[in-house]
Design an enzyme around this catalytic site. Structure first.
Site, PDB file in Angstrom:
ATOM      1  N   VAL A 162       0.759  -1.292   0.135  1.00  0.00           N
ATOM      2  CA  VAL A 162      -0.023  -0.063   0.268  1.00  0.00           C
ATOM      3  C   VAL A 162       0.824   1.400  -0.008  1.00  0.00           C
ATOM      4  O   VAL A 162       0.771   2.113  -0.694  1.00  0.00           O
ATOM      5  CB  VAL A 162      -0.947  -0.134   1.224  1.00  0.00           C
ATOM      6  N   ARG A 163       1.754   1.284   0.779  1.00  0.00           N
ATOM      7  CA  ARG A 163       2.657   2.484   1.023  1.00  0.00           C
ATOM      8  C   ARG A 163       3.687   2.688  -0.151  1.00  0.00           C
ATOM      9  O   ARG A 163       3.878   3.849  -0.607  1.00  0.00           O
ATOM     10  CB  ARG A 163       3.449   2.609   2.403  1.00  0.00           C
ATOM     11  N   ASP A 204       5.780 -22.774   5.195  1.00  0.00           N
ATOM     12  CA  ASP A 204       6.581 -24.292   4.561  1.00  0.00           C
ATOM     13  C   ASP A 204       7.828 -23.988   3.819  1.00  0.00           C
ATOM     14  O   ASP A 204       8.646 -24.938   3.838  1.00  0.00           O
ATOM     15  CB  ASP A 204       5.382 -25.144   3.715  1.00  0.00           C
ATOM     16  N   ARG A 235       3.912 -29.193   5.384  1.00  0.00           N
ATOM     17  CA  ARG A 235       3.372 -30.066   4.465  1.00  0.00           C
ATOM     18  C   ARG A 235       4.299 -30.925   3.955  1.00  0.00           C
ATOM     19  O   ARG A 235       4.822 -31.666   4.838  1.00  0.00           O
ATOM     20  CB  ARG A 235       2.914 -28.942   3.302  1.00  0.00           C
TER      21      ARG A 235
HETATM   22  O1  F6P Z   1       1.085 -24.397   4.232  1.00  0.00           O
HETATM   23  C1  F6P Z   1       0.925 -23.829   5.329  1.00  0.00           C
HETATM   24  C2  F6P Z   1       0.312 -24.978   6.206  1.00  0.00           C
HETATM   25  O2  F6P Z   1       0.374 -24.295   7.436  1.00  0.00           O
HETATM   26  C3  F6P Z   1       1.040 -26.173   6.080  1.00  0.00           C
HETATM   27  O3  F6P Z   1       2.311 -26.285   6.933  1.00  0.00           O
HETATM   28  C4  F6P Z   1      -0.015 -27.367   6.908  1.00  0.00           C
HETATM   29  O4  F6P Z   1       0.312 -28.575   6.267  1.00  0.00           O
HETATM   30  C5  F6P Z   1      -1.191 -26.387   6.242  1.00  0.00           C
HETATM   31  O5  F6P Z   1      -1.048 -25.366   5.657  1.00  0.00           O
HETATM   32  C6  F6P Z   1      -2.620 -26.712   7.139  1.00  0.00           C
HETATM   33  O6  F6P Z   1      -3.616 -26.185   6.479  1.00  0.00           O
HETATM   34  P1  F6P Z   1      -4.907 -25.908   7.032  1.00  0.00           P
HETATM   35  O7  F6P Z   1      -4.690 -24.522   7.750  1.00  0.00           O
HETATM   36  O8  F6P Z   1      -5.813 -25.690   6.030  1.00  0.00           O
HETATM   37  O9  F6P Z   1      -5.183 -26.880   8.159  1.00  0.00           O
END
Ligand code: F6P
Length: 320
Positions: A25-26, A129, A173
């Site tokens: 924004v800024r 991640d 993930r």
């Molecule tokens: O991608 C970020 C993340 O926090 C991952 O580390 C994790 O597996 C996933 O999202 C969790 O997803 P949700 O918040 O949909 O449960």
């Protein structure tokens, strides 16, 4: 090239995203460019849920976790009718270019908008991640590691006091970035990663041998993409006959006030994203190369990423 008059900004959530919104924004205001915030991520883009963000709207958010714009998973975006609705929102609000702040899913959709619908889009990598290919550090990853580390340090207090084994599951993930960093920074005895095979018998043998020599506690970090902490804890307890507990850190890692590192990264990436749009660039993702801002093709950013494991793992084992 027509002058950019209005930029849209859309986000996922993790620490540092508000700092990035503020910087978009800024930076835009400095060039008299209007900014429209898209509420609830791609859902809001499809449904036309938008709001004007002026300088005042982003006051006091630099230290706040999450996203002031809110976010949501929009699986419907995979279908063309939803994509066309999103394009309609962009056109109806006279948005000349879009900045998408998020991880793989958000950047994949950003590429679809840029490539198939010819909308100027720049991606800003933001995910705990840290799995965006070609990007050393995504916004949010440093905070997540620090949040997980803080929890792990607290768990160690109980582990040593009660002479227990703890198996701590962290997010990420399919990427072992958080687990690997937390294991080294937190002095874990072992780490289980999606990028590496492991032998539970060998781990239990090490524990038993260490216990015979007087070692009293262990902390084993497990990346969620590799195994469930509960399963590993059960096996260890059965094989070693030692008291073992599991802890799943979960979403606590995605929240919290961003570290200085993430705020600085957010400011630099977001400012550069605005500059990229102003220069007529699109379908790219911002990154750092030797601490200099740069951009790579979104098609590259959304490919799977290999992280360096060998050296970190060697150090973790050497230093236990
Ligand atoms: O991608 C970020 C993340 O926090 C991952 O580390 C994790 O597996 C996933 O999202 C969790 O997803 P949700 O918040 O949909 O449960």
């Amino acid at each position: 090239m027509a002058k950019m008059k209005c930029i849209g900004v859309l986000t996922r959530d993790c620490a540092g995203i508000n700092a990035a919104i503020r910087a978009v924004v800024r930076s835009a205001c400095a060039h008299n460019i209007e900014v429209i915030g898209i509420n609830r991520g791609y859902c809001g883009l499809i449904e036309g849920d938008v709001r004007l963000l002026d300088r005042r709207a982003v006051s006091g958010i630099i230290s706040r976790g999450g996203t002031i714009l809110k976010t949501a998973r929009a699986r419907q975006f995979r279908n063309r009718p939803a994509q066309l609705k999103a394009v309609r929102t962009i056109k109806a609000n006279n948005i000349d270019g879009l900045i998408v702040i998020g991880g793989n899913g958000s950047l994949t959709a950003a590429h679809i908008l840029a490539h198939h619908h010819k909308i100027p889009v720049i991606g800003v990598p933001a995910t705990i991640d840290n799995d965006v290919n070609g990007v050393g550090m995504s916004i949010g990853a440093d905070t997540a590691v620090n949040v997980a580390l803080d929890a792990l340090d607290k768990i160690r207090d109980t582990a040593t006091s009660l002479e227990r084994i703890f198996v701590v599951e962290v997010m990420g993930r399919d990427c072992g970035y958080i687990a690997l960093r937390v294991a080294l920074a937190g002095g874990c005895e072992e780490v289980l990663l999606p990028e590496k095979s492991f032998d539970i018998k060998r781990i239990c043998q090490e524990i038993t041998q260490g216990h015979e020599k007087g070692k009293i506690s262990w902390i084993i970090a497990v990346a969620e993409g590799k195994a469930k902490a509960a399963d590993i804890a059960k096996k260890i307890a059965k094989m070693t006959k030692l008291e073992t507990r599991e802890v799943v850190l979960g979403h606590v890692q995605r929240g919290g006030s961003p570290t200085a590192f993430d705020r600085i990264l957010a400011a630099r990436y977001a400012n550069y994203a605005v500059e990229c749009l102003r220069k007529g660039r699109s379908d790219e993702c911002v990154t750092l190369k030797n601490d200099k801002l740069a951009s790579i093709a979104l098609t590259k950013a959304i490919k799977s990423k290999d992280i360096e494991v060998k050296d970190y793992y060697r150090l973790i084992k050497l230093l236990t």
